[in-house]
Design a protein around this motif. Structure first.
Motif, short mmCIF file in Angstrom:
data_model
loop_
_atom_site.label_atom_id
_atom_site.label_comp_id
_atom_site.label_asym_id
_atom_site.label_seq_id
_atom_site.Cartn_x
_atom_site.Cartn_y
_atom_site.Cartn_z
N ASN A 47 0.83 -1.21 0.00
CA ASN A 47 0.00 0.00 0.00
C ASN A 47 0.86 1.26 0.00
O ASN A 47 0.56 2.23 -0.70
N GLU A 48 1.93 1.25 0.79
CA GLU A 48 2.77 2.45 0.89
C GLU A 48 3.52 2.72 -0.40
O GLU A 48 3.64 3.87 -0.83
N GLU A 78 4.85 8.94 2.34
CA GLU A 78 4.55 7.52 2.08
C GLU A 78 5.85 6.71 1.97
O GLU A 78 5.91 5.57 2.43
N HIS A 81 6.95 6.10 5.41
CA HIS A 81 6.15 5.02 6.02
C HIS A 81 6.71 3.66 5.60
O HIS A 81 6.79 2.74 6.40
N TYR A 82 7.05 3.56 4.32
CA TYR A 82 7.59 2.29 3.82
C TYR A 82 8.83 1.90 4.63
O TYR A 82 8.96 0.77 5.09
N GLU A 131 -7.30 8.60 1.67
CA GLU A 131 -6.65 8.84 2.96
C GLU A 131 -7.66 8.77 4.12
O GLU A 131 -7.29 8.43 5.24
N ALA A 134 -7.76 5.19 4.77
CA ALA A 134 -6.54 4.80 5.50
C ALA A 134 -6.71 5.05 7.00
O ALA A 134 -6.31 4.21 7.81
N GLU A 165 -1.41 10.40 7.53
CA GLU A 165 -2.52 10.06 6.62
C GLU A 165 -3.65 11.08 6.79
O GLU A 165 -4.30 11.48 5.83
N CYS A 219 -3.00 3.60 3.48
CA CYS A 219 -2.06 4.72 3.34
C CYS A 219 -2.73 6.04 3.16
O CYS A 219 -2.29 6.84 2.41
#
Ligand SMILES: [Fe+2]
Ligand SMILES: [Fe+2]
Length: 219
Positions: A47-48, A78, A81-82, A131, A134, A165, A219
């Motif tokens: 998703n990220e 993002e 986040h990954y 978002e 998310a 998010e 995400c």
């Protein structure tokens, strides 16, 4: 109607549909061996990376500097986040470098978002609606982590990922207020939001049916 009225109405409509994404107690599947925090974090990696890439594609596709910068901010968040999720997976004993999140290609929601051609549709679907989804899904995932006794993953989501998010959703709201000013723009934005929610719901039903997943973070 004015852009303010439209955005308020779209938020109300989205919220009504979003409650369908909330887990239904009667649907709660038996948690089998595969439904655990690390496996859900692997879903999150996909998703990220998809959220990073769609925002990057849209960043280069617009000449509106305000929109460019909103997508640029999202790309950075993002991607971060990954990395954070990868670090968490490593701490849990899984090497994130062995995961290729795009091994099976892009998902249907990415393909739909990538097909959108106007900025008003993109911000309505990709930021304002996706978002918001998310935020709901992450809240469910945080509860799942807490039940699983993984306070650290819950904290990562609650304190770091979730506020970002929410910020992306607010970026979408701000841009919609500027862009959704005509009946045509509002219709296009509403259609894009509806389709995004329909796809999210469809994906959730499919995930529930095939893997018993209904807490996968978004995400
Ligand atoms: Fe996001
Ligand atoms: Fe994210």
């Amino acid at each position: 109607m004015t852009a303010e009225e439209f955005v308020r109405q779209l938020a109300t409509e989205n919220d009504a549909l979003l409650t369908r994404l909330a887990p239904d107690d009667t649907l709660k599947p038996e948690v089998d061996g595969a439904l655990n925090v690390p496996n859900l974090l692997k879903v999150a990696l996909k998703n990220e990376v998809e959220a990073t890439e769609i925002a990057a594609r849209w960043l280069v596709a617009t000449s509106d500097v305000d929109v460019k910068l909103a997508f640029a901010r999202q790309v950075g968040d993002e991607a971060r986040h990954y990395r954070l999720i990868g670090d968490r997976l490593r701490a849990l004993g899984f090497d994130p470098d062995t995961v290729d999140p795009l091994a099976k290609g892009y998902g249907p929601l990415f393909m739909y978002l990538d097909s959108l051609t106007t900025t008003v549709e993109r911000v309505a679907a990709g930021q304002f609606t996706r978002e918001a989804i998310a935020v709901v899904k992450n809240r469910q995932f945080i509860e799942f982590c807490e039940r699983a006794g993984d306070a650290e993953t819950a904290t990562l989501y609650r304190d770091t990922i979730e506020p970002d998010e929410r910020y992306h959703h607010d970026l979408g709201r701000r841009l919609l207020l500027r862009l959704a000013t005509t009946p045509d723009a509002q219709d296009a934005a509403r259609r894009a939001a509806r389709q995004t929610l329909a796809l999210a719901e469809e994906l959730q039903v499919k995930a529930l049916a095939t893997a018993g997943i209904h807490h996968a973070p978004g995400c």
